[in-house]
Design a protein around this motif. Structure first.
Motif, PDB file in Angstrom:
ATOM      1  N   ASP A  34       0.803  -1.232   0.085  1.00 40.20           N
ATOM      2  CA  ASP A  34       0.056   0.020  -0.088  1.00 40.20           C
ATOM      3  C   ASP A  34       0.704   1.129   0.094  1.00 40.20           C
ATOM      4  OD1 ASP A  34       0.863  -0.191   2.436  1.00 40.20           O
ATOM      5  OD2 ASP A  34      -0.954   0.032   3.455  1.00 40.20           O
ATOM      6  N   SER A  35       2.112   1.113  -0.238  1.00 38.21           N
ATOM      7  CA  SER A  35       3.051   2.416  -0.226  1.00 38.21           C
ATOM      8  C   SER A  35       2.519   3.092  -1.730  1.00 38.21           C
ATOM      9  CB  SER A  35       4.511   1.905  -0.382  1.00 38.21           C
ATOM     10  OG  SER A  35       5.089   2.921  -0.429  1.00 38.21           O
ATOM     11  N   PRO A  36       2.662   4.361  -1.680  1.00 36.90           N
ATOM     12  CA  PRO A  36       2.245   5.162  -2.661  1.00 36.90           C
ATOM     13  C   PRO A  36       3.354   5.148  -3.609  1.00 36.90           C
ATOM     14  CG  PRO A  36       3.089   6.759  -0.726  1.00 36.90           C
ATOM     15  CD  PRO A  36       2.770   5.307  -0.465  1.00 36.90           C
ATOM     16  N   HIS A  37       4.507   4.709  -3.475  1.00 37.64           N
ATOM     17  CA  HIS A  37       5.855   4.515  -4.438  1.00 37.64           C
ATOM     18  C   HIS A  37       5.664   3.665  -5.422  1.00 37.64           C
ATOM     19  CE1 HIS A  37       7.515   7.575  -1.547  1.00 37.64           C
ATOM     20  NE2 HIS A  37       7.361   6.863  -0.651  1.00 37.64           N
ATOM     21  N   LEU A  38       4.893   4.141  -6.450  1.00 40.25           N
ATOM     22  CA  LEU A  38       4.737   3.070  -7.834  1.00 40.25           C
ATOM     23  C   LEU A  38       5.810   2.976  -8.588  1.00 40.25           C
ATOM     24  CD1 LEU A  38       0.925   3.767  -8.266  1.00 40.25           C
ATOM     25  CD2 LEU A  38       1.648   2.126  -6.889  1.00 40.25           C
ATOM     26  N   HIS A  39       6.397   4.131  -8.857  1.00 46.58           N
ATOM     27  CA  HIS A  39       7.424   4.138  -9.839  1.00 46.58           C
ATOM     28  C   HIS A  39       8.805   4.092  -9.444  1.00 46.58           C
ATOM     29  CE1 HIS A  39       3.935   5.104 -12.077  1.00 46.58           C
ATOM     30  NE2 HIS A  39       3.678   6.083 -11.260  1.00 46.58           N
ATOM     31  N   ASP A  40       9.464   3.491 -10.441  1.00 44.97           N
ATOM     32  CA  ASP A  40      11.055   3.351 -10.280  1.00 44.97           C
ATOM     33  C   ASP A  40      11.633   5.029 -10.608  1.00 44.97           C
ATOM     34  OD1 ASP A  40      11.193   0.672  -9.710  1.00 44.97           O
ATOM     35  OD2 ASP A  40      11.527   0.227 -11.940  1.00 44.97           O
ATOM     36  N   GLU A  41      12.799   5.167 -10.194  1.00 40.60           N
ATOM     37  CA  GLU A  41      13.530   6.247 -10.129  1.00 40.60           C
ATOM     38  C   GLU A  41      13.768   6.702 -11.749  1.00 40.60           C
ATOM     39  OE1 GLU A  41      14.989   9.478  -8.431  1.00 40.60           O
ATOM     40  OE2 GLU A  41      13.323   8.515  -7.482  1.00 40.60           O
ATOM     41  N   SER A  42      14.119   5.825 -12.578  1.00 43.30           N
ATOM     42  CA  SER A  42      14.222   5.826 -14.085  1.00 43.30           C
ATOM     43  C   SER A  42      12.947   6.452 -14.478  1.00 43.30           C
ATOM     44  CB  SER A  42      14.884   4.569 -14.581  1.00 43.30           C
ATOM     45  OG  SER A  42      14.172   3.732 -14.336  1.00 43.30           O
ATOM     46  N   GLU A  43      11.841   5.976 -14.290  1.00 44.38           N
ATOM     47  CA  GLU A  43      10.585   6.142 -14.858  1.00 44.38           C
ATOM     48  C   GLU A  43      10.493   7.962 -14.614  1.00 44.38           C
ATOM     49  OE1 GLU A  43       7.912   3.416 -13.300  1.00 44.38           O
ATOM     50  OE2 GLU A  43       8.186   2.171 -14.818  1.00 44.38           O
ATOM     51  N   LEU A  44      10.862   8.056 -13.314  1.00 42.71           N
ATOM     52  CA  LEU A  44      10.318   9.491 -12.767  1.00 42.71           C
ATOM     53  C   LEU A  44      11.223  10.434 -13.468  1.00 42.71           C
ATOM     54  CD1 LEU A  44       9.942   8.813  -9.161  1.00 42.71           C
ATOM     55  CD2 LEU A  44       8.108   9.163 -10.591  1.00 42.71           C
ATOM     56  N   ASN A  45      12.372   9.901 -13.618  1.00 41.24           N
ATOM     57  CA  ASN A  45      13.479  10.786 -14.274  1.00 41.24           C
ATOM     58  C   ASN A  45      13.201  11.122 -15.746  1.00 41.24           C
ATOM     59  OD1 ASN A  45      14.877  11.592 -11.877  1.00 41.24           O
ATOM     60  ND2 ASN A  45      16.220   9.643 -12.121  1.00 41.24           N
ATOM     61  N   LYS A  46      12.367  10.442 -16.358  1.00 44.94           N
ATOM     62  CA  LYS A  46      12.099  10.704 -17.877  1.00 44.94           C
ATOM     63  C   LYS A  46      10.590  11.396 -18.051  1.00 44.94           C
ATOM     64  CE  LYS A  46      13.432   5.750 -19.128  1.00 44.94           C
ATOM     65  NZ  LYS A  46      12.910   4.550 -19.483  1.00 44.94           N
ATOM     66  N   GLY A  47      10.086  11.788 -16.846  1.00 45.12           N
ATOM     67  CA  GLY A  47       8.864  12.622 -17.343  1.00 45.12           C
ATOM     68  C   GLY A  47       8.420  13.376 -16.068  1.00 45.12           C
ATOM     69  N   ILE A  48       8.089  14.747 -16.349  1.00 45.69           N
ATOM     70  CA  ILE A  48       7.825  15.739 -15.382  1.00 45.69           C
ATOM     71  C   ILE A  48       6.381  15.365 -14.790  1.00 45.69           C
ATOM     72  CG2 ILE A  48       7.088  17.361 -16.921  1.00 45.69           C
ATOM     73  CD1 ILE A  48       8.214  19.420 -15.061  1.00 45.69           C
ATOM     74  N   ASP A  49       5.506  14.788 -15.750  1.00 49.37           N
ATOM     75  CA  ASP A  49       4.123  14.571 -15.320  1.00 49.37           C
ATOM     76  C   ASP A  49       4.205  13.299 -14.434  1.00 49.37           C
ATOM     77  OD1 ASP A  49       2.987  16.732 -17.000  1.00 49.37           O
ATOM     78  OD2 ASP A  49       2.763  15.430 -18.644  1.00 49.37           O
ATOM     79  N   LEU A  50       4.806  12.481 -14.773  1.00 50.50           N
ATOM     80  CA  LEU A  50       4.778  11.280 -13.841  1.00 50.50           C
ATOM     81  C   LEU A  50       5.454  11.485 -12.515  1.00 50.50           C
ATOM     82  CD1 LEU A  50       4.244   8.368 -13.575  1.00 50.50           C
ATOM     83  CD2 LEU A  50       6.580   7.940 -14.541  1.00 50.50           C
ATOM     84  N   ARG A  51       6.607  12.446 -12.218  1.00 56.58           N
ATOM     85  CA  ARG A  51       7.160  12.935 -10.954  1.00 56.58           C
ATOM     86  C   ARG A  51       6.193  13.614 -10.086  1.00 56.58           C
ATOM     87  NH1 ARG A  51      11.579  12.347  -8.255  1.00 56.58           N
ATOM     88  NH2 ARG A  51      12.693  11.648  -9.952  1.00 56.58           N
ATOM     89  N   GLU A  52       5.318  14.460 -10.815  1.00 54.34           N
ATOM     90  CA  GLU A  52       4.359  15.329 -10.367  1.00 54.34           C
ATOM     91  C   GLU A  52       3.273  14.413  -9.546  1.00 54.34           C
ATOM     92  OE1 GLU A  52       2.862  18.308 -12.950  1.00 54.34           O
ATOM     93  OE2 GLU A  52       4.688  19.457 -12.883  1.00 54.34           O
ATOM     94  N   GLN A  53       2.922  13.479 -10.576  1.00 55.05           N
ATOM     95  CA  GLN A  53       1.625  12.761 -10.048  1.00 55.05           C
ATOM     96  C   GLN A  53       2.166  11.763  -9.082  1.00 55.05           C
ATOM     97  OE1 GLN A  53       0.647   9.890 -12.911  1.00 55.05           O
ATOM     98  NE2 GLN A  53      -0.120   8.418 -11.536  1.00 55.05           N
ATOM     99  N   GLN A  54       3.352  11.262  -8.798  1.00 52.04           N
ATOM    100  CA  GLN A  54       4.015  10.567  -7.828  1.00 52.04           C
ATOM    101  C   GLN A  54       4.239  11.403  -6.457  1.00 52.04           C
ATOM    102  OE1 GLN A  54       5.348   7.199  -8.151  1.00 52.04           O
ATOM    103  NE2 GLN A  54       5.464   7.465  -5.668  1.00 52.04           N
ATOM    104  N   ASN A  55       4.685  12.664  -6.712  1.00 49.99           N
ATOM    105  CA  ASN A  55       4.850  13.466  -5.518  1.00 49.99           C
ATOM    106  C   ASN A  55       3.255  13.841  -4.816  1.00 49.99           C
ATOM    107  OD1 ASN A  55       7.556  13.736  -5.002  1.00 49.99           O
ATOM    108  ND2 ASN A  55       7.634  15.087  -7.227  1.00 49.99           N
ATOM    109  N   ARG A  56       2.589  13.900  -6.079  1.00 46.74           N
ATOM    110  CA  ARG A  56       1.141  14.319  -5.157  1.00 46.74           C
ATOM    111  C   ARG A  56       0.360  12.968  -4.430  1.00 46.74           C
ATOM    112  NH1 ARG A  56      -1.402  18.786  -7.087  1.00 46.74           N
ATOM    113  NH2 ARG A  56      -0.465  19.812  -8.903  1.00 46.74           N
ATOM    114  N   MET A  57       0.770  11.938  -4.960  1.00 49.69           N
ATOM    115  CA  MET A  57       0.282  10.796  -4.262  1.00 49.69           C
ATOM    116  C   MET A  57       0.940  10.396  -2.895  1.00 49.69           C
ATOM    117  SD  MET A  57       0.135   7.848  -7.352  1.00 49.69           S
ATOM    118  CE  MET A  57       0.922   6.736  -6.644  1.00 49.69           C
ATOM    119  N   VAL A  58       2.497  10.751  -3.097  1.00 46.07           N
ATOM    120  CA  VAL A  58       3.094  10.582  -1.605  1.00 46.07           C
ATOM    121  C   VAL A  58       2.392  11.553  -0.691  1.00 46.07           C
ATOM    122  CG1 VAL A  58       5.370  10.974  -0.558  1.00 46.07           C
ATOM    123  CG2 VAL A  58       5.147   9.681  -2.815  1.00 46.07           C
ATOM    124  N   ALA A  59       2.277  12.822  -1.046  1.00 43.03           N
ATOM    125  CA  ALA A  59       1.985  14.034  -0.362  1.00 43.03           C
ATOM    126  C   ALA A  59       0.622  13.797   0.264  1.00 43.03           C
ATOM    127  CB  ALA A  59       1.904  15.246  -1.147  1.00 43.03           C
TER     128      ALA A  59
END
Length: 144
Positions: free
Chosen positions: A94-119
């Protein structure tokens, strides 16, 4: 664009801090694909991703469960900036961290989505407007 969270002293609300040059912590480490992260670098990336020790399932616990024929619910998340097969940690299902760093580093949208989920999962209120940050980043790219 690895975003890290800080809390304001006056009202306790969370806000986003951008790293130097708009790079994530893992990107700033400048690691090649075949070069694993050191223990201190892994700690820095964990901190930047807001992955807490309670969310990580230790390898010993996984091995003990496998020896008993049991399975543990969770998933692997890579902390390496470009190679998803290196520097993996096993986190709670149930951790909100779904994505690997390499995926997050490829896309600003994905990083924003990940950060919103974690927040959201950690109960943080985001004060800084991400659209404004995106506009600033686009302006910086246009200047270059």
């Amino acid at each position: 664009m690895g975003l890290s969270w800080r809390r304001r002293r006056d009202n306790g609300k969370a806000f986003v801090i951008r790293p130097k040059g708009g790079k994530s912590v893992s990107q700033m480490l400048n690691k090649r694909q075949d070069e694993p992260l050191t223990a201190s670098e892994i700690t820095k990336v964990l901190r930047s991703r807001r992955i807490e020790k309670e969310e990580i399932i230790p390898e010993e616990e996984i091995k003990m469960a496998q020896a008993k024929g049991q399975s543990i619910e969770g998933r692997l998340v890579s902390l390496h900036p470009s190679n998803p097969e290196l520097d993996n940690v096993f986190v709670d299902e149930d951790s909100p961290h779904l994505h690997d760093e390499s995926e997050l580093n490829k896309g600003i949208d994905l990083r924003e989505q990940q950060n919103r989920m974690v927040a959201e999962d950690k109960g943080l209120d985001i004060q800084e407007d991400i659209d404004k940050m995106r506009e600033q980043e686009n302006n910086e790219k246009a200047k270059e």
